[in-house]
Design an enzyme around this catalytic site. Structure first.
Site, PDB file in Angstrom:
ATOM      1  CB  CYS A  56       5.640   2.022   7.369  1.00 53.77           C
ATOM      2  SG  CYS A  56       4.989   3.532   6.643  1.00 53.77           S
ATOM      3  CG  LEU A  57       6.560   1.263   1.263  1.00 59.59           C
ATOM      4  CD1 LEU A  57       5.859   1.564  -0.053  1.00 59.59           C
ATOM      5  CD2 LEU A  57       7.688   0.263   1.078  1.00 59.59           C
ATOM      6  CG  HIS A  85      -0.094   0.792   7.408  1.00 62.98           C
ATOM      7  ND1 HIS A  85       0.864   0.442   8.329  1.00 62.98           N
ATOM      8  CD2 HIS A  85       0.530   1.597   6.500  1.00 62.98           C
ATOM      9  CE1 HIS A  85       2.008   1.017   7.990  1.00 62.98           C
ATOM     10  NE2 HIS A  85       1.828   1.720   6.879  1.00 62.98           N
ATOM     11  CD  GLU A  86      -0.799   2.264   2.926  1.00 65.41           C
ATOM     12  OE1 GLU A  86      -0.474   3.468   2.799  1.00 65.41           O
ATOM     13  OE2 GLU A  86       0.021   1.351   3.141  1.00 65.41           O
ATOM     14  N   GLY A 107       0.833  -1.193   0.000  1.00 66.48           N
ATOM     15  CA  GLY A 107       0.000   0.000   0.000  1.00 66.48           C
ATOM     16  C   GLY A 107       0.865   1.239   0.000  1.00 66.48           C
ATOM     17  CD  GLN A 147       3.163   5.724   2.939  1.00 68.74           C
ATOM     18  OE1 GLN A 147       2.169   5.163   2.488  1.00 68.74           O
ATOM     19  NE2 GLN A 147       4.234   5.075   3.356  1.00 68.74           N
ATOM     20  CG  HIS A 183       0.458   6.572   5.894  1.00 69.14           C
ATOM     21  ND1 HIS A 183       1.579   7.063   6.519  1.00 69.14           N
ATOM     22  CD2 HIS A 183       0.719   5.270   5.630  1.00 69.14           C
ATOM     23  CE1 HIS A 183       2.481   6.107   6.628  1.00 69.14           C
ATOM     24  NE2 HIS A 183       1.974   4.992   6.112  1.00 69.14           N
TER      25      HIS A 183
END
Length: 178
Positions: A101-102, A143-144, A47, A52, A147
């Site tokens: 997480c990226l 999670h997304e 994701g 991000q 953000h």
């Protein structure tokens, strides 16, 4: 399409509430979604949220690879975009999963989240979408969506002693979720 630079923990864009998308079908939103999908795949993520990639808008892309599917209730899912999402917990059950997480490369941690959620929003064509999710899909959606509200997964961790490096989690078989 283009690869976008991923904001890392500490950048202010990751701590702000993102703005609603007025026109999901606008060309710049379509380009953003395409670029986010390419960036997500390049970074081997499941994701990616617009904040991000330094764009404070309420949009994210996601998918559930077959390797992360947990069966009939959590099947693999193709890449999709969710715009102006609303995520609602269903029931009191909580599941703790290992998340990465990226925007926090090299680390992961144990994060408790509602085990079942309802999601609503718009797809990239501006059409309403909704459904229920469990398993990996529920984790990715939450999670997304976090953000979009300026929340990073360590902020959800009640025990920072369960935050660790990817290599250690893999070495000791403690779980994988990105």
């Amino acid at each position: 399409m283009a690869l976008l630079k991923i904001a890392r923990m500490g950048h202010p864009v990751l701590l702000e509430r993102a703005a609603e998308v007025d026109d999901p079908t606008a060309p710049y939103i379509q380009t953003l979604i395409d670029d986010m999908i390419e960036t997500m795949h390049d970074a081997d993520g499941a994701g990616l949220a617009a904040p991000q990639v330094h764009v404070p808008l309420r949009v994210f892309v996601y998918h559930v690879p077959a390797a992360r599917s947990s069966g009939a209730e959590d099947p693999p899912r193709p890449v999709a975009a969710l715009i102006n999402p609303l995520i609602t917990p269903l029931g009191d059950a909580v599941a703790t999963n290992t998340e990465g997480c990226l925007s926090i490369p090299g680390l992961r941690g144990a994060v408790p989240r509602p085990a079942r959620v309802r999601y609503e929003g718009l797809d990239r064509r501006g059409q309403p979408v909704s459904g229920e999710a469990t398993g990996f899909l529920a984790v990715v959606l939450q999670h997304e969506n976090d953000h979009l509200d300026g929340i990073l997964y360590p902020m959800r961790m009640p025990d920072l002693g369960r935050l660790g490096f990817d290599a250690e989690y893999e070495k000791h078989g403690l779980g994988i979720a990105k």
